[in-house]
Design a protein around this motif. Structure first.
Motif, mmCIF file in Angstrom:
data_model
loop_
_atom_site.group_PDB
_atom_site.id
_atom_site.type_symbol
_atom_site.label_atom_id
_atom_site.label_comp_id
_atom_site.label_asym_id
_atom_site.label_seq_id
_atom_site.Cartn_x
_atom_site.Cartn_y
_atom_site.Cartn_z
ATOM 1 N N LEU A 84 -31.806 -76.418 -37.993
ATOM 2 C CA LEU A 84 -31.504 -75.668 -36.776
ATOM 3 C C LEU A 84 -31.553 -76.573 -35.558
ATOM 4 O O LEU A 84 -30.733 -76.463 -34.646
ATOM 5 N N ARG A 85 -32.533 -77.464 -35.550
ATOM 6 C CA ARG A 85 -32.673 -78.375 -34.422
ATOM 7 C C ARG A 85 -31.470 -79.295 -34.291
ATOM 8 O O ARG A 85 -31.148 -79.742 -33.180
ATOM 9 N N GLY A 87 -28.400 -78.396 -35.179
ATOM 10 C CA GLY A 87 -27.171 -77.624 -35.062
ATOM 11 C C GLY A 87 -26.571 -77.151 -36.364
ATOM 12 O O GLY A 87 -25.383 -76.810 -36.414
ATOM 13 N N ARG A 255 -29.599 -78.959 -29.335
ATOM 14 C CA ARG A 255 -29.607 -79.010 -30.798
ATOM 15 C C ARG A 255 -28.994 -80.313 -31.313
ATOM 16 O O ARG A 255 -28.065 -80.325 -32.126
#
Length: 307
Positions: A84-85, A87, A255
């Motif tokens: 998630l970090r 993207g 992100r």
């Protein structure tokens, strides 16, 4: 066929899928061998909030920029935090691997630019609930990925207990992330004491994060090195210092990795130097480890109690 035979067959099929093998393949040997040239580095900390995951993400980006193939093993409890970090979404869950529905390789997420992520988050309780054979199959499945990469960077959970999971146990090199805060230093000492007592062959390096300047980092390393050398007889390397940088917050919001979004940032320079230093080092010598002993329920129970 009796119910016991059916259960045995189902378990064998589940373990085969867990290890990523087909029916025609022979069972993996009872040894866990990291291939020559692969660097397995466990990035850890004595406490949370020291920027450990930022270190993993940006070290991976810096190594990839130098042409290395990097697999980030996100072994923090939870699912897909690093994906998630960066993207991306993590479409599969570790529970699906353990159930034999998919292989471990199926869960790998390609971030692009030489970086992949294995969202393998499990806490100690989850790992401890596995049978020794399941743990062994899980570790063997991870090693089946090693020909595709030059580095495994294992992002462990913070604290003593969280660093006892099977993935982290494959690492011979440990990068301990510390900040100038007193509680970070105290917890780092406790973690070094525990890990060095568990295995004296670990190679430690200390990375000082969120420093005001390099002098502050050098001073902190000297103090902690003197204390551990006196009371623990542990020698470790100074990986360097990463300066406090407000752009890290912006990179998280966007992100992406700081080193890719803001390559000229002061922290990006620190990560580039760190990657260059690691690349120039001689890899730690690794020996084959017994899968049975690595996955032993007795061994893990002792470590859980010691934490």
């Amino acid at each position: 066929m009796t119910m016991s035979c059916l259960a045995t067959t189902d378990q064998a099929e589940s373990l085969r899928r867990l290890a990523g093998r087909t029916k025609s393949e022979a069972p993996a040997p009872d040894l866990l061998q990291v291939r020559e040239g692969l660097r397995v580095i466990s990035v850890t900390s004595g406490k949370g909030g020291v920027g450990k995951t930022s270190v993993v993400v940006n070290l991976a980006a810096s190594l990839a920029a130098a042409g290395e193939r990097v697999l980030i093993v996100d072994s923090n409890p939870g699912v897909g935090d690093i994906c998630l970090r960066l993207g991306k979404d993590a479409p599969y869950r570790m529970g699906q691997v353990l159930a034999g529905e998919i292989t471990l390789k199926d869960t790998v997420v390609d971030i692009g630019g030489g970086i992949s992520v294995l969202p393998a988050g499990m806490d100690v309780q989850q790992y401890s609930s596995l049978s020794p054979r399941e743990r062994s199959a899980l570790l063997q499945a991870m090693l089946r990925l090693q020909n595709d990469y030059d580095y495994f960077l294992i992002d462990t959970g913070a604290g003593i207990a969280a660093n006892l999971t099977g993935f982290a146990s494959l690492a011979r090199e440990i990068m301990l992330v510390v900040t100038p805060e007193p509680t970070s230093i105290t917890d780092a000492y406790a973690l070094i004491k525990m890990l060095s007592g568990r295995d004296s062959s670990f190679r430690f390096r200390l990375l000082i994060n969120m420093c005001r300047d390099n002098q502050e980092g050098d001073t902190l390393f000297s103090k902690l090195s003197a204390i551990t050398g006196r009371f623990l007889q542990v020698q470790f390397d100074h990986a360097g210092s990463i300066l406090h940088d407000e752009l890290l917050v912006e990179s998280v919001r966007r992100r992406g990795a700081l080193c890719r979004l803001f390559p000229e940032a002061k922290a990006s320079t620190g990560f580039k130097i760190l990657a260059q230093k690691i690349n120039k080092e001689t890899p730690a010598v690794t020996e084959a480890m017994s899968a049975a002993s690595m996955a032993s329920s007795t061994m893990w129970r002792n470590h859980e109690l010691s934490s």
